[in-house]
Scaffold this motif. Structure first.
Motif, short mmCIF file in Angstrom:
data_model
loop_
_atom_site.label_atom_id
_atom_site.label_comp_id
_atom_site.label_asym_id
_atom_site.label_seq_id
_atom_site.Cartn_x
_atom_site.Cartn_y
_atom_site.Cartn_z
N ALA A 103 -5.18 -30.61 75.69
CA ALA A 103 -6.16 -29.55 75.90
C ALA A 103 -6.82 -28.62 75.01
CB ALA A 103 -5.00 -28.49 77.09
N GLU A 104 -5.57 -28.36 74.02
CA GLU A 104 -5.59 -27.61 72.64
C GLU A 104 -6.23 -28.19 72.20
OE1 GLU A 104 -3.29 -24.94 69.82
OE2 GLU A 104 -2.51 -24.79 71.73
N LEU A 105 -6.46 -29.16 71.54
CA LEU A 105 -7.48 -30.63 70.84
C LEU A 105 -8.29 -31.24 71.76
CD1 LEU A 105 -4.05 -31.84 69.23
CD2 LEU A 105 -5.06 -30.58 68.68
N ALA A 106 -8.62 -31.01 72.99
CA ALA A 106 -9.63 -32.04 73.43
C ALA A 106 -10.74 -31.12 72.55
CB ALA A 106 -9.76 -31.31 74.88
N GLY A 107 -11.15 -29.77 71.95
CA GLY A 107 -12.09 -29.57 71.71
C GLY A 107 -12.84 -30.58 69.84
N GLY A 108 -11.85 -31.48 70.44
CA GLY A 108 -11.99 -31.60 68.20
C GLY A 108 -10.67 -31.50 67.58
N VAL A 109 -10.14 -32.34 66.40
CA VAL A 109 -9.27 -32.64 65.74
C VAL A 109 -9.79 -32.47 64.39
CG1 VAL A 109 -7.64 -32.65 67.46
CG2 VAL A 109 -8.28 -34.96 66.11
N VAL A 110 -9.09 -32.00 63.41
CA VAL A 110 -9.09 -32.74 61.88
C VAL A 110 -7.60 -32.90 61.17
CG1 VAL A 110 -9.98 -31.30 59.88
CG2 VAL A 110 -10.45 -30.77 61.69
N SER B 165 -6.59 -28.15 65.37
CA SER B 165 -7.85 -28.29 66.45
C SER B 165 -8.69 -27.64 65.42
CB SER B 165 -7.43 -27.27 67.46
OG SER B 165 -7.78 -25.94 67.18
N ALA B 166 -10.39 -27.93 66.05
CA ALA B 166 -11.37 -27.91 65.10
C ALA B 166 -11.25 -26.22 64.77
CB ALA B 166 -12.33 -28.35 65.56
N ALA B 167 -10.84 -25.87 65.95
CA ALA B 167 -11.01 -23.92 65.68
C ALA B 167 -10.21 -23.33 64.03
CB ALA B 167 -10.49 -23.26 66.99
N THR B 168 -8.29 -24.18 65.09
CA THR B 168 -7.79 -23.69 63.59
C THR B 168 -7.90 -23.91 63.12
OG1 THR B 168 -6.01 -23.40 65.52
CG2 THR B 168 -5.29 -23.51 63.35
N PHE B 169 -8.61 -24.97 62.12
CA PHE B 169 -9.19 -25.72 61.65
C PHE B 169 -9.73 -25.15 60.17
CE2 PHE B 169 -11.20 -28.15 57.90
CZ PHE B 169 -10.63 -28.42 57.09
N LEU B 170 -11.25 -24.60 60.98
CA LEU B 170 -12.27 -23.59 60.36
C LEU B 170 -11.41 -22.47 60.08
CD1 LEU B 170 -14.93 -23.42 62.93
CD2 LEU B 170 -15.30 -24.45 60.95
N GLN B 171 -10.54 -22.22 60.91
CA GLN B 171 -9.49 -20.54 60.58
C GLN B 171 -8.51 -20.41 59.16
OE1 GLN B 171 -7.08 -19.78 63.74
NE2 GLN B 171 -8.60 -18.95 65.12
N GLN B 172 -8.32 -21.74 58.89
CA GLN B 172 -7.49 -22.01 57.48
C GLN B 172 -8.39 -22.50 56.79
OE1 GLN B 172 -4.35 -22.46 57.11
NE2 GLN B 172 -3.96 -21.91 58.96
#
Length: 143
Positions: A24-31, A44-51
């Motif tokens: 569920a957390e990784l459904a929107g894309g991963v890096v 997750s794509a969103a968390t990677f953008l934060q990093q």
């Protein structure tokens, strides 16, 4: 939140099925990218953008910052899990982490980490007692 330890297998095409509890957390894309101790970080794509925003705040004049960015970002691979919840681990990352068929995937809160099972078992065995014996505050304000 990504938690727990799982032992999926790497298939012949370099793919891994994401643990069900992570989907569920990784459904929107991963890096996927290089992590410390020769594991692979999965964000997750969103968390990677934060990093990435945090990395951008490092001064360009910092040699250590530039080197970290180069290794962290040059190995990064954006992916969408397929219909069977698989992602492909690029060869450069498989080589970096020494991956073969046997994998261990751990949840580390805001990211997952993919380890060669033998490397994870060695890392865990070497550090388990030190963790259990921790008497000082390691992360300010946590314990």
């Amino acid at each position: 939140m990504l938690l727990g330890t799982y032992t999926p297998k790497l298939d012949d095409k370099g793919r891994i099925i994401l643990p069900a509890k992570f989907r569920a957390e990784l459904a929107g894309g991963v890096v996927l990218t290089r992590g410390q101790e020769h594991c692979i970080y999965v964000f997750s794509a969103a968390t990677f953008l934060q990093q990435l925003e945090k990395l951008r705040s490092a001064p360009l004049t910092s040699k250590q910052g530039r080197e970290f960015q180069r290794f962290f970002l040059s190995g990064a691979s954006e992916q969408e899990p397929d219909s069977q919840h698989r992602v492909t681990i690029p060869q450069v990352l498989r080589d970096y982490a020494g991956l073969d068929r046997e994998l261990t995937v751990i949840g580390a809160g805001d990211r997952a980490e993919i380890w060669a099972t033998e490397a994870w078992n060695t890392y865990y065995a070497e550090r388990e007692e030190a963790f259990a014996a921790t008497e000082e505050e390691v992360i300010p304000g946590l314990f």
